[in-house]
Write a protein that holds these residues in place. Structure first.
Motif, PDB file in Angstrom:
ATOM      1  N   ALA A   1       0.816  -1.216   0.000  1.00  0.00           N
ATOM      2  CA  ALA A   1       0.000   0.000   0.000  1.00  0.00           C
ATOM      3  C   ALA A   1       0.847   1.262   0.000  1.00  0.00           C
ATOM      4  O   ALA A   1       0.456   2.294  -0.542  1.00  0.00           O
ATOM      5  N   CYS A   2       2.060   1.183   0.613  1.00  0.00           N
ATOM      6  CA  CYS A   2       2.866   2.394   0.756  1.00  0.00           C
ATOM      7  C   CYS A   2       3.904   2.558  -0.344  1.00  0.00           C
ATOM      8  O   CYS A   2       4.658   3.526  -0.337  1.00  0.00           O
ATOM      9  N   LYS A   3       3.956   1.631  -1.289  1.00  0.00           N
ATOM     10  CA  LYS A   3       5.019   1.646  -2.283  1.00  0.00           C
ATOM     11  C   LYS A   3       4.952   2.909  -3.140  1.00  0.00           C
ATOM     12  O   LYS A   3       4.009   3.138  -3.877  1.00  0.00           O
ATOM     13  N   ARG A   4       5.985   3.754  -3.006  1.00  0.00           N
ATOM     14  CA  ARG A   4       6.128   5.010  -3.764  1.00  0.00           C
ATOM     15  C   ARG A   4       4.989   5.978  -3.513  1.00  0.00           C
ATOM     16  O   ARG A   4       4.822   6.962  -4.234  1.00  0.00           O
ATOM     17  N   ASN A   5       4.203   5.748  -2.455  1.00  0.00           N
ATOM     18  CA  ASN A   5       3.097   6.649  -2.130  1.00  0.00           C
ATOM     19  C   ASN A   5       3.587   7.595  -1.038  1.00  0.00           C
ATOM     20  O   ASN A   5       3.199   7.489   0.126  1.00  0.00           O
ATOM     21  N   TYR A   6       4.436   8.526  -1.423  1.00  0.00           N
ATOM     22  CA  TYR A   6       5.112   9.365  -0.446  1.00  0.00           C
ATOM     23  C   TYR A   6       4.273  10.590  -0.097  1.00  0.00           C
ATOM     24  O   TYR A   6       3.973  11.419  -0.975  1.00  0.00           O
ATOM     25  N   PRO A   7       3.898  10.765   1.163  1.00  0.00           N
ATOM     26  CA  PRO A   7       3.120  11.951   1.556  1.00  0.00           C
ATOM     27  C   PRO A   7       3.938  13.218   1.392  1.00  0.00           C
ATOM     28  O   PRO A   7       5.161  13.224   1.536  1.00  0.00           O
ATOM     29  N   SER A   8       3.241  14.291   1.139  1.00  0.00           N
ATOM     30  CA  SER A   8       3.909  15.594   1.016  1.00  0.00           C
ATOM     31  C   SER A   8       3.723  16.435   2.271  1.00  0.00           C
ATOM     32  O   SER A   8       4.286  17.528   2.370  1.00  0.00           O
ATOM     33  N   VAL A   9       2.930  15.954   3.219  1.00  0.00           N
ATOM     34  CA  VAL A   9       2.724  16.656   4.481  1.00  0.00           C
ATOM     35  C   VAL A   9       2.887  15.656   5.627  1.00  0.00           C
ATOM     36  O   VAL A   9       2.853  14.443   5.422  1.00  0.00           O
ATOM     37  N   GLU A  10       3.064  16.183   6.812  1.00  0.00           N
ATOM     38  CA  GLU A  10       3.237  15.353   8.008  1.00  0.00           C
ATOM     39  C   GLU A  10       2.079  14.381   8.165  1.00  0.00           C
ATOM     40  O   GLU A  10       0.912  14.745   8.002  1.00  0.00           O
ATOM     41  N   CYS A  11       2.392  13.137   8.482  1.00  0.00           N
ATOM     42  CA  CYS A  11       1.353  12.119   8.640  1.00  0.00           C
ATOM     43  C   CYS A  11       0.547  12.351   9.913  1.00  0.00           C
ATOM     44  O   CYS A  11       1.011  12.981  10.863  1.00  0.00           O
ATOM     45  N   GLY A  12      -0.648  11.785   9.912  1.00  0.00           N
ATOM     46  CA  GLY A  12      -1.585  12.027  11.001  1.00  0.00           C
ATOM     47  C   GLY A  12      -1.057  11.638  12.368  1.00  0.00           C
ATOM     48  O   GLY A  12      -1.271  12.357  13.354  1.00  0.00           O
ATOM     49  N   PHE A  13      -0.366  10.505  12.468  1.00  0.00           N
ATOM     50  CA  PHE A  13       0.103  10.053  13.781  1.00  0.00           C
ATOM     51  C   PHE A  13       1.060  11.064  14.398  1.00  0.00           C
ATOM     52  O   PHE A  13       1.009  11.351  15.606  1.00  0.00           O
ATOM     53  N   SER A  14       1.945  11.633  13.568  1.00  0.00           N
ATOM     54  CA  SER A  14       2.921  12.602  14.054  1.00  0.00           C
ATOM     55  C   SER A  14       2.238  13.933  14.377  1.00  0.00           C
ATOM     56  O   SER A  14       2.547  14.564  15.393  1.00  0.00           O
TER      57      SER A  14
END
Length: 289
Positions: free
Chosen positions: A197-210
């Motif tokens: 699911a995460c392959k090359r799916n790089y977020p551009s903003v801080e993730c929710g957990f952080s």
């Protein structure tokens, strides 16, 4: 899973709208194989990994739920070790073992977990946030069993988030309960799977957990003894996202992530990221954001 030395009471397979015919294979085994009588198949429209996990956890009759993604593997003694951890540390909210990364069918690599002191025996995992801020996570979703009754502050896994939904739950378990850990390597995380699911799916903003941890820090909801380590943990996350975006030439995105004040806690790593951006721009490698 049916070859485990400690057999599971039930097996719940959640088909999250997959296209690999896995559900059909399970259905065929359910109809013809006696050993599959403990297996329940739940089929649903694709809703993402967090929703699939939440559905499976909610459907489980036991309070203790061990998770395994379709691409990953348990060694045959995994559940036996988890059972020992539950017996030894009944107060814990999570029970995890060590793991390895599967680079291919025949190639394995140890994660770069940097414990503060060597762990050679089962224990309550000390300093979770410090460990994660120093390297890889000490466990992953397919090497942990959770006590679902210990999670009362929201859904088990937050849904609709592209990355880090598992870290949200591990952080809450660490803050509100504890995580028992065995250093035995009994789970294998497959990196070569094409449908990660995460392959090359790089977020551009801080993730929710952080982001939620940062909000909790600002609101004073993190114990004083944990504040510095949680802050460094979120800074490490921002730097990780910056490096991922640099790797695909999204330099403006990376610069925005690095501008967060928390990154100043890790000045050397921040400076190295900025140098990579400068070199990439000099080479004309950037892409429009």
């Amino acid at each position: 899973m049916l070859d485990q030395t400690a057999q599971p009471l039930e097996i719940i397979v959640v088909d999250d709208g997959s296209s690999d015919k896995g559900a059909e294979l399970v259905s065929a085994q359910l109809a013809t194989h006696p050993a599959y009588q403990r297996v329940r198949l739940i089929r649903q429209v694709n809703g993402g990994v967090a929703r699939a996990r939440n559905v499976g956890i909610a459907a489980a009759s036991s309070d203790f739920v061990a998770l395994i993604d379709a691409d990953d593997i348990w060694e045959t003694h995994f559940l036996e070790e988890i059972d020992k951890l539950i017996g030894r540390f009944p107060q814990a909210g999570g029970f995890a073992t060590g793991y390895q990364k599967m680079l291919s069918v025949s190639r394995f690599a140890d994660p770069k977990v940097r414990f503060l002191t060597a762990i050679t025996e089962p224990t309550i995992l000390p300093c979770y946030f410090e460990i994660c801020a120093r390297g890889d996570l000490p466990f992953m979703a397919s090497s942990i069993c959770i006590n679902k009754t210990q999670v009362t502050d929201g859904p088990w896994f937050p849904e609709g988030e592209a990355m880090g939904e598992d870290q949200d739950l591990w952080a809450r378990l660490s803050l509100n309960s504890s995580i028992a850990f065995s250093p035995k390597v009994l789970a294998f995380y497959r990196l070569d799977a094409e449908n990660r699911a995460c392959k090359r799916n790089y977020p551009s903003v801080e993730c929710g957990f952080s982001r939620r941890l940062d909000q909790a820090l600002k609101a004073g909801r993190i114990p004083i003894s944990r504040r510095a380590s949680v802050l460094t943990y979120t800074a490490t996350h921002l730097l990780h996202l910056a490096r991922l975006n640099i790797s695909i030439g999204r330099f403006q995105v990376a610069e925005k992530l690095l501008s967060d004040r928390r990154c100043n806690r890790l000045r050397v790593k921040k400076t190295l990221c900025q140098a990579r951006i400068w070199l990439g721009l000099l080479a004309g490698q950037g892409q429009s954001d």
